[in-house]
Write an enzyme that holds these catalytic residues in place. Structure first.
Site, PDB file in Angstrom:
ATOM      1  CG  ASP A  83      -0.240   0.134   2.526  1.00 38.79           C
ATOM      2  OD1 ASP A  83       0.988  -0.083   2.558  1.00 38.79           O
ATOM      3  OD2 ASP A  83      -0.894   0.446   3.541  1.00 38.79           O
ATOM      4  CE1 TYR A 109       9.418   1.623   4.516  1.00 42.52           C
ATOM      5  CE2 TYR A 109       7.762   2.435   2.986  1.00 42.52           C
ATOM      6  CZ  TYR A 109       8.094   1.852   4.190  1.00 42.52           C
ATOM      7  OH  TYR A 109       7.118   1.495   5.078  1.00 42.52           O
TER       8      TYR A 109
END
Length: 441
Positions: free
Chosen positions: A170, A264
């Site tokens: 997600d 990330y």
């Protein structure tokens, strides 16, 4: 319209009530006759399960509901398994984060040595779920969003190559929701995107509206100043650690201003910054245990005590609606375009064909058809080759019980400065994970 039977694997997860509420909110698009929950922690699952039973009785009494720790009971008569498991739960996540930090290395749930440790715990759990599904409901599909998705996806490719498993995450969806807000669009579905990478390790190469207009310049302008922090957005309800991650995207973007990065990437490109700004005594796992864990279990307790959801603060997990989109694509052959983690097989022309890559796919009743990405730039290709090697070596280490390969995997991670530091971290992780990892020789 056909009604479906759903199993939530990892029923004791704090995400389960939000997912069930989301499923109930989408019954017009995806009718359900039965919801089951499965977990190997009976006590934890019962607390969530009892509250969910009341929610269902109030909102959709026609849906049959049960929860179980017995695989045969849980997996029989199922159309879709929605899998979100955390082997070792949050106390092990805390160690995944704190052990690397003790060595001056990024301590994060899915990135670096912590992600590798979590992957080594997760492989057996996810493979076990696939085997139960194939034994008791051989026609079912598994929608797997268990982390660390990259390592789990590589393990399913190696160990269960013909299984009906779709690996999805997600995080890009969460960022696309923010992009839509930045652009002033109603929904992320008003955008047509092209994205490529590995899980938690990718880039948007184009974002257009439905008329074909290029939205990248406006997005780049915003992200270069504010990252993915949304103006006038709901930032006060975003935990501090996440706000920092969204803001830091502006520095990640500077490395390649032609694309838009997954958040990330900060852990790989700015590991020194991350370590410097980490509290070694209080990590994200502590934030979650003191925040969401207490909140969700507290609310479930209230629902059970009052035998009613009135005044209950449990809310729909809106982001999780992608799970319904994916299930509908399989069930009704909708041919929706979605980001999935699939075998590359030439989609990224100049990259390992066996790598599990995160790319757009057209999803129908026979599964995903990956779209061609073409060639990718040297910078992204180099980073992805290093990271996919980490993921492949981790899975090989699990399969072979190889200390050597796991040491190599940790050494290869861009977050780790040397083979010596990698070995020191590995030895500490082995000690912490004795209950969960295969024996390494």
């Amino acid at each position: 319209m056909k009604q479906f039977s759903i199993l939530i694997a990892g029923g004791g997860s704090t995400f389960t009530p939000g997912i069930i509420l989301m499923l109930l909110d989408n019954l017009d698009k995806f009718p359900i006759r039965q919801i089951k929950m499965f977990d190997n922690d009976a006590e934890r699952q019962a607390k969530i399960g009892e509250a969910c039973a009341i929610l269902l009785k109030e909102k959709a009494p026609q849906i049959k509901f049960s929860y179980s720790t017995n695989p045969e009971e849980a997996f029989t008569d199922i159309d879709f398994v929605m899998a979100h498991i955390r082997v070792g739960k949050y106390p092990m996540r805390e160690l995944d984060e704190k052990i690397p930090l003790r060595h001056g290395v990024v301590g994060q749930e899915t990135c670096g040595p912590g992600g590798i440790a979590y992957g080594m715990r997760s492989i057996g759990g996810v493979i076990g779920l696939i085997d139960y599904m194939e034994k008791y409901s051989p026609n079912a599909w598994m929608l797997n969003y268990s982390n660390p998705a990259a390592i789990v996806a590589e393990a399913t490719r190696r160990l269960r190559p013909n299984s009906k498993v779709l690996n999805i995450c997600d995080m890009p969806i969460g960022i696309e929701v923010r992009m839509a807000e930045i652009l002033g669009l109603e929904s992320r579905k008003d955008m047509d995107i092209m994205y490529y990478g590995l899980n938690h390790f990718g880039w948007w190469k184009s974002v257009r509206d439905k008329q074909g207009n290029d939205l990248m310049p406006k997005l780049r302008e915003h992200v270069s100043q504010y990252g993915y922090v949304v103006p006038k957005g709901d930032n006060q309800h975003t935990e501090a650690s996440w706000n920092d991650t969204f803001a830091k995207a502006k520095d990640v973007l500077a490395l390649d201003p032609t694309t838009l990065p997954n958040t990330y990437l900060k852990y790989y490109l700015f590991p020194d910054y991350v370590v410097e700004h980490s509290n070694k005594e209080y990590t994200r796992a502590n934030e979650v245990m003191d925040g969401r864990e207490k909140f969700v279990f507290g609310e479930c307790e209230k629902v059970v005590k009052n035998q009613s959801s009135e005044g209950c603060a449990l809310h729909i997990d809106e982001h999780a609606s992608y799970i319904v989109d994916l299930a509908r694509a399989i069930a009704f052959n909708t041919k929706e375009k979605m980001l999935l983690i699939v075998e590359n097989n030439g989609a990224i022309v100049n990259f390992d064909s066996t790598a599990m890559v995160e790319i757009p796919c057209i999803v129908g009743s026979n599964g995903p058809e990956p779209l061609v990405v073409g060639r990718i730039p040297q910078f992204q290709k180099g980073m992805m080759e290093q990271q996919v090697t980490v993921e492949k070596l981790t899975v090989e280490a699990w399969i072979e019980g190889s200390y050597q390969k796991l040491w190599q995997a940790i050494t290869m991670s861009k977050t780790v400065p040397s083979a010596k530091v990698a070995k020191d971290i590995l030895d500490d992780l082995i000690e912490a994970n004795k209950e969960y990892w295969p024996v390494l020789k």
